[in-house]
Design a protein around this motif. Structure first.
Motif, mmCIF file in Angstrom:
data_model
loop_
_atom_site.group_PDB
_atom_site.id
_atom_site.type_symbol
_atom_site.label_atom_id
_atom_site.label_comp_id
_atom_site.label_asym_id
_atom_site.label_seq_id
_atom_site.Cartn_x
_atom_site.Cartn_y
_atom_site.Cartn_z
ATOM 1 N N ASP A 1 144.003 -4.580 -75.720
ATOM 2 C CA ASP A 1 142.640 -4.760 -76.213
ATOM 3 C C ASP A 1 141.996 -5.946 -75.503
ATOM 4 O OD1 ASP A 1 140.313 -4.926 -77.663
ATOM 5 O OD2 ASP A 1 141.278 -4.943 -79.620
ATOM 6 N N SER A 2 140.789 -5.747 -74.986
ATOM 7 C CA SER A 2 140.063 -6.827 -74.313
ATOM 8 C C SER A 2 138.921 -7.373 -75.164
ATOM 9 C CB SER A 2 139.509 -6.342 -72.974
ATOM 10 O OG SER A 2 138.597 -5.270 -73.165
ATOM 11 N N LYS B 1 146.081 -2.977 -68.270
ATOM 12 C CA LYS B 1 144.721 -2.460 -68.291
ATOM 13 C C LYS B 1 144.254 -2.234 -69.727
ATOM 14 C CE LYS B 1 141.869 1.271 -66.376
ATOM 15 N NZ LYS B 1 141.876 2.503 -65.542
ATOM 16 N N ALA B 2 143.071 -2.731 -70.034
ATOM 17 C CA ALA B 2 142.518 -2.557 -71.377
ATOM 18 C C ALA B 2 142.384 -1.080 -71.712
ATOM 19 C CB ALA B 2 141.160 -3.242 -71.476
ATOM 20 N N LEU C 1 147.549 -7.519 -77.504
ATOM 21 C CA LEU C 1 148.167 -6.243 -77.881
ATOM 22 C C LEU C 1 147.761 -5.915 -79.309
ATOM 23 C CD1 LEU C 1 150.159 -3.917 -77.238
ATOM 24 C CD2 LEU C 1 151.957 -5.353 -78.220
ATOM 25 N N ARG C 2 147.082 -4.785 -79.492
ATOM 26 C CA ARG C 2 146.640 -4.365 -80.825
ATOM 27 C C ARG C 2 147.568 -3.271 -81.354
ATOM 28 N NH1 ARG C 2 141.431 -0.884 -81.183
ATOM 29 N NH2 ARG C 2 143.017 0.737 -80.968
ATOM 30 N N ILE C 3 148.136 -3.514 -82.536
ATOM 31 C CA ILE C 3 148.992 -2.533 -83.207
ATOM 32 C C ILE C 3 148.222 -1.923 -84.368
ATOM 33 C CG2 ILE C 3 151.187 -2.131 -84.359
ATOM 34 C CD1 ILE C 3 151.497 -3.012 -81.467
ATOM 35 N N THR C 4 148.295 -0.596 -84.484
ATOM 36 C CA THR C 4 147.574 0.136 -85.531
ATOM 37 C C THR C 4 148.511 0.509 -86.674
ATOM 38 O OG1 THR C 4 146.064 1.064 -83.892
ATOM 39 C CG2 THR C 4 146.165 2.176 -86.023
ATOM 40 N N TYR C 5 148.008 0.343 -87.904
ATOM 41 C CA TYR C 5 148.734 0.693 -89.136
ATOM 42 C C TYR C 5 147.867 1.711 -89.874
ATOM 43 C CZ TYR C 5 150.863 -3.670 -87.667
ATOM 44 O OH TYR C 5 151.464 -4.654 -86.919
#
Length: 268
Positions: free
Chosen positions: A61-62, A30-31, A72-76
């Protein structure tokens, strides 16, 4: 196991196809939700029991994807370096085999803050020798990548005959002779083949890398293990660092991952 048209085409041309063992395009998630250990397991992977940052910094992430509708969004986070406060990590278990291929697609956010560098996922084994450890053949190996200043990508390898305390850098070089530098805001496919040494005393392990289908690295002469470990981990490991302020991003940055596939060559 999903055998698709690409596999059929390869088989028709060369007499073998790539048998897909594990894959996810994040389409069943699910987004807006975190892609936690439990989500990796629902996607068909087995986890070893720990992770860094998935619940906080790994989000479905959609708004962008390489295939399908999600990624798949990874945050830095700005000012953070090292695996505790930056990026995300999880080691995933694979059946113990002499050789695997790993392929995934990624995109750096516009104006991504590369700084001194950071890690990208790769194949591995056992206890994931890394972090300045001595690889003695019984504590595994890691074949991740690193981005360096300006987006240059190198293979970052921990193995028994590494030259110093840290992993060895192997530059990725296009057939035209230029080094691989990934631009922000563009999708790239990175494919890797790792084969362990065929006997404990032999230096015949191999690593091969392709970018968007172009060969950019072939290295042999590696001694990876002396125990029963072969290739048996997918190390989803990505963060800025090293550690310290020189490595930390100057602005919050993101990498999107999509279309992760792990497979073996199935001879006909």
């Amino acid at each position: 196991m999903r055998i698709n048209f690409l596999c059929y085409l390869i088989f028709s041309l060369s007499g073998y196809c790539l048998a897909q063992d594990f894959s996810t395009g994040f389409e069943d998630s699910k987004a807006g939700e975190a892609f936690t250990v439990q989500q990796w397991e629902k996607a068909g992977f087995d986890a070893v029991g720990w992770d860094n940052g998935l619940a906080q910094r790994a989000i479905i992430d959609s708004t962008t994807s390489a295939i399908g509708d999600k990624s798949l969004r990874i945050t830095y986070p700005v000012g953070e370096s090292g695996s505790v406060g930056n990026g995300a990590q999880i080691p995933l278990i694979l059946p113990n085999k002499d050789e695997y291929y790993l392929s995934y697609k990624l995109m750096f956010s516009p104006e991504f803050s590369f700084r001194l560098g950071g890690k990208l996922p790769g194949l591995a084994a056992g206890q994931l020798c890394s972090g300045g450890q001595v690889c003695d053949g019984t504590n595994g190996f890691t074949a991740r990548y690193m981005w360096r200043k300006g987006g240059e990508i190198v293979l970052y390898l921990y193995y028994m005959n590494k030259k110093g305390r840290w992993g060895d850098d192997f530059p990725l070089i296009y057939p035209s002779g230029g080094r691989v530098v990934l631009e922000t805001g563009k999708w790239y496919q990175i494919t890797q083949r790792v084969r362990v040494n065929s006997a404990p005393e032999l230096f015949d392990g191999e690593v091969e890398v392709w970018i968007n289908g172009q060969p950019v690295l072939f290295e042999t002469g590696f001694r990876f293990t002396i125990n029963d470990d072969k290739v048996n981990r997918f190390y989803f490991s990505t963060f800025h660092g090293g550690s310290g302020s020189d490595w930390a991003p100057l602005k919050t940055s993101y990498i999107w991952f999509d279309d992760i596939e792990i497979y073996t060559k199935d001879e006909d």
